[in-house]
Design a protein around this motif. Structure first.
Motif, PDB file in Angstrom:
ATOM      1  N   VAL A 297     -11.169   4.795 -15.549  1.00 34.22           N
ATOM      2  CA  VAL A 297     -10.986   3.616 -14.600  1.00 34.22           C
ATOM      3  C   VAL A 297     -10.025   2.690 -15.592  1.00 34.22           C
ATOM      4  CG1 VAL A 297     -11.483   1.330 -13.553  1.00 34.22           C
ATOM      5  CG2 VAL A 297     -12.898   3.480 -13.382  1.00 34.22           C
TER       6      VAL A 297
ATOM      7  N   GLY B 179      -9.724   8.362  -5.314  1.00 38.38           N
ATOM      8  CA  GLY B 179      -8.879   9.209  -5.982  1.00 38.38           C
ATOM      9  C   GLY B 179      -9.711  10.700  -5.682  1.00 38.38           C
TER      10      GLY B 179
ATOM     11  N   ALA C  27      -4.306   9.181  -6.098  1.00 37.39           N
ATOM     12  CA  ALA C  27      -4.767   8.040  -6.009  1.00 37.39           C
ATOM     13  C   ALA C  27      -4.347   6.700  -5.421  1.00 37.39           C
ATOM     14  CB  ALA C  27      -5.175   7.698  -7.601  1.00 37.39           C
ATOM     15  N   ARG C  28      -5.062   6.082  -4.484  1.00 37.18           N
ATOM     16  CA  ARG C  28      -4.751   5.013  -4.270  1.00 37.18           C
ATOM     17  C   ARG C  28      -5.526   3.701  -4.685  1.00 37.18           C
ATOM     18  NH1 ARG C  28      -0.939   7.685  -3.618  1.00 37.18           N
ATOM     19  NH2 ARG C  28       0.384   8.172  -1.906  1.00 37.18           N
ATOM     20  N   ASN C  29      -4.884   2.492  -4.759  1.00 35.46           N
ATOM     21  CA  ASN C  29      -5.841   1.232  -5.212  1.00 35.46           C
ATOM     22  C   ASN C  29      -5.286   0.234  -4.502  1.00 35.46           C
ATOM     23  OD1 ASN C  29      -6.968   2.657  -7.735  1.00 35.46           O
ATOM     24  ND2 ASN C  29      -4.834   2.782  -8.094  1.00 35.46           N
ATOM     25  N   ARG C  30      -6.263  -1.025  -4.692  1.00 37.09           N
ATOM     26  CA  ARG C  30      -6.032  -2.351  -3.919  1.00 37.09           C
ATOM     27  C   ARG C  30      -6.145  -2.081  -2.495  1.00 37.09           C
ATOM     28  NH1 ARG C  30      -1.936  -6.016  -7.489  1.00 37.09           N
ATOM     29  NH2 ARG C  30      -3.107  -6.014  -9.380  1.00 37.09           N
ATOM     30  N   LEU C  31      -7.294  -1.289  -2.019  1.00 33.05           N
ATOM     31  CA  LEU C  31      -7.334  -0.893  -0.681  1.00 33.05           C
ATOM     32  C   LEU C  31      -8.135  -2.184  -0.152  1.00 33.05           C
ATOM     33  CD1 LEU C  31      -8.033   2.716  -0.741  1.00 33.05           C
ATOM     34  CD2 LEU C  31      -5.783   1.755  -0.379  1.00 33.05           C
TER      35      LEU C  31
ATOM     36  N   LEU D 132     -13.933   3.509  -5.969  1.00 38.80           N
ATOM     37  CA  LEU D 132     -14.447   2.243  -6.852  1.00 38.80           C
ATOM     38  C   LEU D 132     -14.745   1.358  -5.740  1.00 38.80           C
ATOM     39  CD1 LEU D 132     -11.593   2.011  -9.643  1.00 38.80           C
ATOM     40  CD2 LEU D 132     -13.779   2.792  -9.747  1.00 38.80           C
TER      41      LEU D 132
ATOM     42  N   LYS E 176     -12.156  -0.079  -2.711  1.00 46.29           N
ATOM     43  CA  LYS E 176     -11.017  -0.636  -2.961  1.00 46.29           C
ATOM     44  C   LYS E 176      -9.966   0.636  -3.614  1.00 46.29           C
ATOM     45  CE  LYS E 176     -12.681  -4.969  -2.777  1.00 46.29           C
ATOM     46  NZ  LYS E 176     -13.582  -5.933  -3.214  1.00 46.29           N
ATOM     47  N   SER E 177     -10.522   1.777  -4.243  1.00 48.71           N
ATOM     48  CA  SER E 177      -9.716   2.685  -4.926  1.00 48.71           C
ATOM     49  C   SER E 177     -10.555   3.916  -4.531  1.00 48.71           C
ATOM     50  CB  SER E 177      -9.907   2.359  -6.389  1.00 48.71           C
ATOM     51  OG  SER E 177      -8.966   0.984  -6.807  1.00 48.71           O
TER      52      SER E 177
ATOM     53  N   ARG F 184      -8.166   0.291 -11.377  1.00 47.94           N
ATOM     54  CA  ARG F 184      -7.587   1.107 -10.674  1.00 47.94           C
ATOM     55  C   ARG F 184      -7.762   2.493 -11.139  1.00 47.94           C
ATOM     56  NH1 ARG F 184      -1.782   0.384 -10.161  1.00 47.94           N
ATOM     57  NH2 ARG F 184      -2.260  -1.973 -10.237  1.00 47.94           N
ATOM     58  N   LEU F 185      -7.648   3.645 -10.328  1.00 47.34           N
ATOM     59  CA  LEU F 185      -7.819   4.920 -10.675  1.00 47.34           C
ATOM     60  C   LEU F 185      -6.441   5.445 -10.776  1.00 47.34           C
ATOM     61  CD1 LEU F 185     -10.292   6.076  -8.053  1.00 47.34           C
ATOM     62  CD2 LEU F 185     -10.525   5.734 -10.509  1.00 47.34           C
TER      63      LEU F 185
END
Length: 717
Positions: free
Chosen positions: A519, A645, A687-691, A716, A642-643, A509-510
């Motif tokens: 990361v 930023g 930042a947004r993750n697990r997309l 990412l 998937k991430s 994740r960022l």
């Protein structure tokens, strides 16, 4: 009454009495002869050697026989075969005199002095061997030294003390040979040590005192101090029993080997016992023939073991002897020697058969009957000696009992578990070693039980296989060479854990607040036995280059961390995997994360509305940024990954922006970012993750106030 014989018949009877008879009395008891007859009344009698109601008898060291001729108020002295020797006593109450029926028990000491119980006058009279009066003591009463119709008397051959059966007071009194009171014991009753009309008393070679307890139809045995030892006899007509007494009472004497001879007047017989109470034999029936009796009242035994029975109803004395005088030998066939535990058994045999039985004596205890074997239990620690003697059917004991001395060890060993798991172990087949504080011990083991029956023999080391996961307890106890078992077994509790822990794959994740392109990778794990604090992880990574995955390499080993932040090269595809390790070494499988490629898109990749300008800026990615001071101006970045930023500079001269992911959609989210909070740094501010990676996403930046500089977008994929 006794039938009067004609002269020829009387003469033959007299000759037979003098010569003895071959008629056996019982088994090995031989009738030897008799003497005496009923006295004629004055002036024709009483003649020497005749009797009127003779009562008791005693012998001296020369085997002379003294008979209390109660009806004639005198004591007559005979040699061992019945020849009249002398007499003393006369009718009256003065010293040396007796009232009719008063002369009762008689005893002789080692010096030849004669002690006579003067029943009616409630006193004891002492005479020398010639019959000369010496002294007397006693009056009517129940105080010390007083009497109430005494009947029996005996002298201890060792101490010379005199024991008197104080019949009416139901007690035994002890005196010195001169009549000084010493002690007493007894009391009315049927319990041990109590009496009902005690009538006779005798002393054996060890000083123990036997009392004819007539009213209770038994004989009681005491120490010289009056402590109860044992008893024999009961009411009845069987072997070892005595008839109920009324006018004539029980009397007794001690013979060779301390055998006890008792006259049983009601049953008109004589019974013979061992000193421990074992019945040996009996003889006599009602009548006036040889070996027959009519109310026998007294008995005496000489040093030659001749038995003299006062046959009161027939006005005579009968003489008997034991024909079997050969003692058996005894052998201890089995039993411990050396050191043993508190429970022992012996077996023995004899050279003679049949036997009356065996007698055993442990240490200082009394002799007791013991059959052909004897067991002792719960013996005290220390040295012990058992003596055993065979006794034949005539009552002859082995004069030199065999003995066996051994040592009892009651101290159990201590058990120690020296090695083996404790706490939690991953080994389902553990092994234990243990030892004892005493050499040559054996062991028993018990696993997961509190039942005594579950202890089983074992030896060190002891191994178990395929134990189930969970808690276990091993108990071990040692037993020493003599059989003492440790009553507090050594115990070891442990937990088998063969279940590996769990691990989750690392998640890249960022992070907001990080500079440039860092990361973060995070993971987790769990275990049913190991706490989170004690769980450890191994993290590995690899990269895809040149058309192939490279080998796995360690990123972290045996770490308690659950996350790391690392800088990775842009444009390279990475993959991470992690496994967990519990406190006993169980290891999970590696959990592989999805692969990802860190990329950095420059500001030019966005689409803009409003006024934005390109400006060179030190430290910016590729040296330039997009800048705008127009409120409402926007920059939109479209990407697949998937991430994501957003990288923007932070300094006090900048304003604020609103950044949204997928604005206008159900999953959209926004943040307002203050760009003036930094100090010249360049960071990921959103930042947004697990997309979801299968669709296009959009990040929209809207200027709210002041100036905003946009540097780059981190993705990412």
């Amino acid at each position: 009454m006794r039938r009067r014989l004609g002269a020829p018949v009387a003469l033959l009877a007299a000759i037979g009495a003098l010569l003895g008879s071959a008629t056996p009395a019982a088994a090995s008891i031989q009738f030897d002869g008799q003497w005496g007859s009923a006295s004629l009344p004055p002036p024709l009698g009483p003649a020497d050697g005749s009797f009127t109601a003779p009562s008791r008898a005693a012998t001296d060291s020369s085997n002379n026989v003294y008979v209390t001729d109660s009806g004639n108020s005198r004591i007559q002295k005979f040699n061992s075969t019945g020849t009249f020797l002398s007499k003393f006593g006369s009718l009256g109450v003065a010293n040396g005199q007796f009232l009719v029926g008063s002369a009762s028990g008689v005893a002789v000491d080692s010096a030849g002095n004669v002690y006579v119980v003067d029943k009616v006058s409630n006193r004891v009279q002492k005479f020398n061997s010639a019959g000369t009066f010496v002294t007397a003591w006693g009056t009517l009463g129940n105080g010390n030294g007083q009497f109430n119709a005494p009947t029996g008397i005996a002298v201890d051959p060792s101490s010379g003390n005199v024991y008197v059966a104080d019949t009416g007071n139901n007690r035994i009194q002890e005196f010195t040979s001169g009549g000084t009171y010493l002690t007493q014991w007894g009391g009315a009753g049927t319990g041990d040590g109590n009496f009902a009309a005690p009538s006779g008393v005798a002393v054996d070679s060890t000083g123990d005192v036997y009392v004819a307890d007539s009213g209770n139809s038994r004989i009681q045995k005491f120490t010289s101090a009056g402590s109860f030892i044992t008893k024999l006899g009961s009411l009845g007509t069987g072997d070892g029993q005595f008839g109920a007494t009324t006018t004539t009472t029980l009397d007794l004497a001690i013979g060779s080997s301390d055998n006890v001879i008792v006259v049983d007047p009601t049953n008109n017989r004589v019974e013979k016992f061992r000193p421990i109470g074992t019945f040996i034999t009996k003889w006599g029936t009602a009548g006036s023939g040889n070996s027959q009796f009519t109310l026998p009242s007294g008995v005496a035994i000489s040093s030659a073991d001749e038995v003299y029975v006062v046959d009161s109803g027939n006005s005579r004395v009968e003489r008997f002897h034991e024909t079997d005088t050969t003692a058996p030998d005894t052998t201890i066939d089995s039993g411990p020697s050396g050191t043993t535990n508190a429970n022992v058994s012996f077996a023995f045999s004899s050279s003679e058969s049949p036997l009356l039985g065996f007698e055993c004596k442990l240490d200082s205890a009394e002799w007791e009957a013991c059959g052909v074997s004897k067991s002792y239990s719960n013996l005290s620690e220390g040295s012990h000696t058992v003596q055993v003697r065979a006794v034949d059917t005539a009552g002859n004991p082995d004069p030199s009992p065999v003995s066996r001395t051994w040592t009892v060890d009651r101290t159990p060993p201590d058990t120690t578990i020296n090695s083996g798991p404790s706490g939690t172990t991953a080994n389902a087949s553990p092994s234990f070693t243990f030892s004892s504080s005493e050499p040559n011990s054996t062991f028993e083991c018990r696993l997961d039980s509190n039942q005594e029956s579950d202890f089983q023999p074992c030896s060190s080391p002891k191994s178990y296989s395929s134990l189930a996961d969970g808690d276990h307890t091993l108990d071990v106890r040692a037993t020493d060479a003599v059989g003492n078992t440790d009553q507090t077994p050594a115990s070891r509790s442990f937990t088998v854990d063969t279940t590996p822990p769990t691990a989750t794959a690392p998640v890249p994740r960022l992070l907001v607040g990080q500079t440039a392109m860092p990361v973060q990778l995070s993971w987790s794990g769990g275990d049913n036995q190991t706490s989170q604090a004690n769980l450890r992880f191994d993290l590995r990574k690899r990269s895809y280059q040149g058309g192939a995955w490279g080998p796995w390499s360690s990123a972290l080993a045996n770490t308690s961390l659950r996350a790391i932040t690392t800088r990775l090269s842009l444009g390279i595809r990475y993959q991470y995997e992690v496994r967990s390790r519990d406190q006993v070494g169980n290891v999970s499988a590696y959990r592989v994360a999805r692969s990802f490629t860190p990329r950095l898109a420059q500001e030019a990749a966005a689409t803009y509305t409003g006024t934005w300008a390109t400006q060179s800026q030190s430290g910016a990615s590729e040296g330039t940024v997009k800048t705008s001071s127009e409120a409402g101006a926007t920059a939109t970045f479209a990407f697949a990954g998937k991430s994501v930023g957003v990288v923007m500079p932070l300094r006090s001269t900048l304003g604020s922006v609103k950044i949204c992911l997928d604005p206008g959609t159900k999953s959209g989210s926004c943040n307002t970012v203050d760009l003036s909070s930094g100090a010249g740094s360049r960071k990921i501010v959103f930042a947004r993750n697990r997309l979801y990676g299968g669709v296009k996403h959009h990040v929209k930046i809207t200027v709210l106030s002041g100036r905003a500089d946009l540097d780059a977008f981190a993705v990412l994929r």
